[in-house]
Enzyme design. Structure first.
Site, mmCIF file in Angstrom:
data_model
loop_
_atom_site.group_PDB
_atom_site.id
_atom_site.type_symbol
_atom_site.label_atom_id
_atom_site.label_comp_id
_atom_site.label_asym_id
_atom_site.label_seq_id
_atom_site.Cartn_x
_atom_site.Cartn_y
_atom_site.Cartn_z
ATOM 1 N N CYS A 129 0.817 -1.222 0.000
ATOM 2 C CA CYS A 129 0.000 0.000 0.000
ATOM 3 C C CYS A 129 0.848 1.269 0.000
ATOM 4 C CB CYS A 129 -0.940 -0.004 1.197
ATOM 5 S SG CYS A 129 -0.152 -0.465 2.749
ATOM 6 N N HIS A 242 -2.202 6.232 5.199
ATOM 7 C CA HIS A 242 -0.751 6.329 5.341
ATOM 8 C C HIS A 242 -0.271 7.683 4.817
ATOM 9 C CE1 HIS A 242 -1.150 2.213 6.228
ATOM 10 N NE2 HIS A 242 -0.670 1.665 5.129
#
Length: 258
Positions: A129, A242
């Site tokens: 990711c 994130h």
């Protein structure tokens, strides 16, 4: 319009549920949906497109008749079932790290190298990711001025570890604010109001596997095995999303405006 038979492996997990959400939001032309999970999570029911669907056990699965199978059930499961899926004539789109660096398996970010998906032999790998958001930003810069090296620091939310980690952050945060102890179970140290410079296992050189993945995957996706990549990965007490700080050096000057 052509319709497709789709399966999701790991359907009860955080990523599996996200697969279903995105398929519904994008109105993907699903003719049939099959949901799979571990023995412990089977026999549950999940909703998709307004209808309940049973979650089946993976054991003894017949993959014939499917077009696409999205997998997010860990590398061990992916290594075992992805070749079976491909042999049955479906395309396995794997979210684990099992096949990401495997020669001949395309590692695809649609906004960056969609054409690579055409070279598949039944398995397509989905990158880490944190790598995905990095290469989406870097690819147009690479085309404009060619990268020499990058230094990236990632600050990754607990959702990357899974549902148990999300609940651990919630539980520890509530306990900390109430002055109660809440010992860690998912992480080696408390994550609430803390930072852990440790994602995945440590390697012999002192880096972590997450940091190694970012370097190797970025090089493969950009088709730049010579690209210098230095990565630092930190787990932060955030539920979702994130963040990254990236410094990039180019072969020719590139102005902010450009």
């Amino acid at each position: 319009m052509r319709t497709f038979a789709v399966a999701v492996v790991g359907a009860t997990g955080v990523v599996g549920r996200e697969f279903l959400k995105v398929l519904a939001e994008r109105r993907f032309p699903v003719r049939e949906i099959r949901l799979y999970a571990s023995e412990a999570s089977a026999a549950r029911t999940l909703e998709f497109a307004g209808a309940p669907h049973p979650v089946r056990s993976l054991e003894g699965t017949d993959w014939r008749g499917l077009d696409f199978v999205f997998l997010s059930a860990g590398a061990e499961t992916s290594r075992r079932v992805s070749p079976q899926i491909a042999a049955a004539g479906a395309i396995a789109i794997d979210n684990s790290f099992a096949f990401r660096l495997e020669p001949g398996v395309p590692l695809v970010v649609p906004e960056v190298n969609a054409e690579a998906a055409r070279t598949h032999s039944g398995i397509i790998a989905n990158p880490n990711c944190s790598t995905i958001q990095l290469v989406v930003a870097l690819a147009p810069l690479e085309r404009a001025a060619r990268l020499k090296r990058i230094v990236v620091s990632t600050y990754q939310s607990v959702s990357g570890t899974g549902h148990a980690a999300v609940e651990e952050l919630r539980r520890q945060s509530e306990a900390w604010l109430a002055g109660r102890p809440s010992p860690p179970e998912v992480y080696p140290h408390p994550i609430a109001f803390n930072l852990l410079p440790h994602i995945d296992r440590f390697l012999d050189d002192g880096s972590t596997l997450e940091e190694q993945k970012m370097a190797a995957e970025t090089q493969k996706i950009l088709d730049r095995p010579d690209l210098g990549v230095a990565a630092t990965a930190v787990r932060v007490p955030v539920f979702r999303a994130h963040s990254e700080a990236v410094a990039a050096e180019f072969e020719r000057p590139l102005s902010p405006e450009e």
